[in-house]
Design a protein around this motif. Structure first.
Motif, PDB file in Angstrom:
ATOM      1  N   LEU A 165      -8.556  -3.176   8.936  1.00  0.00           N
ATOM      2  CA  LEU A 165      -8.726  -3.391   7.491  1.00  0.00           C
ATOM      3  C   LEU A 165     -10.093  -3.965   7.171  1.00  0.00           C
ATOM      4  N   THR A 209      -8.794  -6.652   0.219  1.00  0.00           N
ATOM      5  CA  THR A 209      -8.095  -6.156   1.406  1.00  0.00           C
ATOM      6  C   THR A 209      -8.912  -6.424   2.663  1.00  0.00           C
ATOM      7  N   ALA A 210     -10.229  -6.253   2.592  1.00  0.00           N
ATOM      8  CA  ALA A 210     -11.083  -6.550   3.745  1.00  0.00           C
ATOM      9  C   ALA A 210     -10.973  -8.028   4.116  1.00  0.00           C
ATOM     10  N   HIS A 244     -10.415  -3.319  -2.659  1.00  0.00           N
ATOM     11  CA  HIS A 244     -10.892  -3.066  -1.305  1.00  0.00           C
ATOM     12  C   HIS A 244     -11.570  -4.301  -0.709  1.00  0.00           C
ATOM     13  N   HIS A 261      -3.884   5.372   1.023  1.00  0.00           N
ATOM     14  CA  HIS A 261      -3.003   4.219   0.807  1.00  0.00           C
ATOM     15  C   HIS A 261      -1.728   4.338   1.636  1.00  0.00           C
ATOM     16  N   TYR A 309       0.818  -1.216   0.000  1.00  0.00           N
ATOM     17  CA  TYR A 309       0.000   0.000   0.000  1.00  0.00           C
ATOM     18  C   TYR A 309       0.850   1.264   0.000  1.00  0.00           C
ATOM     19  N   HIS A 348      -7.035   9.511  -2.230  1.00  0.00           N
ATOM     20  CA  HIS A 348      -6.906   8.052  -2.266  1.00  0.00           C
ATOM     21  C   HIS A 348      -5.446   7.658  -1.989  1.00  0.00           C
ATOM     22  N   LEU A 367     -15.470   0.620   2.710  1.00  0.00           N
ATOM     23  CA  LEU A 367     -15.132   1.216   1.407  1.00  0.00           C
ATOM     24  C   LEU A 367     -15.665   0.377   0.259  1.00  0.00           C
ATOM     25  N   PHE A 368     -15.611  -0.937   0.419  1.00  0.00           N
ATOM     26  CA  PHE A 368     -16.129  -1.832  -0.614  1.00  0.00           C
ATOM     27  C   PHE A 368     -17.622  -1.583  -0.829  1.00  0.00           C
ATOM     28  N   TYR A 399     -11.988  -1.281   5.055  1.00  0.00           N
ATOM     29  CA  TYR A 399     -12.059  -1.661   3.650  1.00  0.00           C
ATOM     30  C   TYR A 399     -13.361  -2.379   3.314  1.00  0.00           C
TER      31      TYR A 399
END
Length: 160
Positions: free
Chosen positions: A101, A135-136, A132, A77, A39, A73, A108-109, A105
């Motif tokens: 995360l 990452t989650a 995202h 990151h 990231y 963004h 965010l997703f 995330y």
């Protein structure tokens, strides 16, 4: 058999060496460090693409490997990456990072699914949503992994 001063002891003719797992990072720490470093690199590359102007702009031409970015963004990151690298310091930090995360995330997703294709503050698109979501899921994995290798061995011995 003689015992040496190297942390060995004998039991029924078998030599047992005491090794410290304190110095060995957990799987969660390693994944946190790799993900964090990734990231940080993506954040730095993002600034090469976007520069620092139009902080929350939506420009599909500003992308890294098909994932659109903007300076906001990129900052996100860098922050998430820095936390991942810092999480390497302790197993409990790595687990907390994993939980962060998962929540951040994951959110965010979901938000990205709602706004992808429309101008939005984070310049989210389908590629970012995939990243995202992944990452989650990695966050969930980090949060659920044992904090130390010996925790598994201790729990297995306790069950006997």
């Amino acid at each position: 058999m003689s015992e040496r001063a190297t942390g060995s002891e004998t039991t029924h003719g078998t030599i047992h060496r005491h090794t410290s797992h304190q110095d060995q990072p957990s799987a969660g720490q390693l994944i946190s460090a790799v993900l964090g470093t990734t990231y940080v690199v993506v954040g730095l590359l993002g600034f090469l693409v976007t520069g620092s102007s139009d902080f929350t702009g939506h420009d599909p031409a500003h992308n890294i490997a098909g994932i659109t970015v903007n300076p906001l963004h990129n900052v996100a990151h860098l922050l998430v990456g820095g936390l991942g690298v810092a999480a390497y310091a302790r197993p409990t930090f790595a687990r907390a990072y994993g939980a962060l995360l998962l929540v951040a995330y994951g959110g965010l997703f979901v938000w990205g699914l709602l706004v992808a294709g429309e101008p939005n503050a984070m310049n989210l698109d389908t590629g970012a949503n995939v990243l995202h979501g992944a990452t989650a899921l990695l966050g969930l994995l980090i949060a659920l992994l044992p904090a130390r290798h010996e925790e598994r061995a201790d729990s297995a011995q306790g069950a006997r």
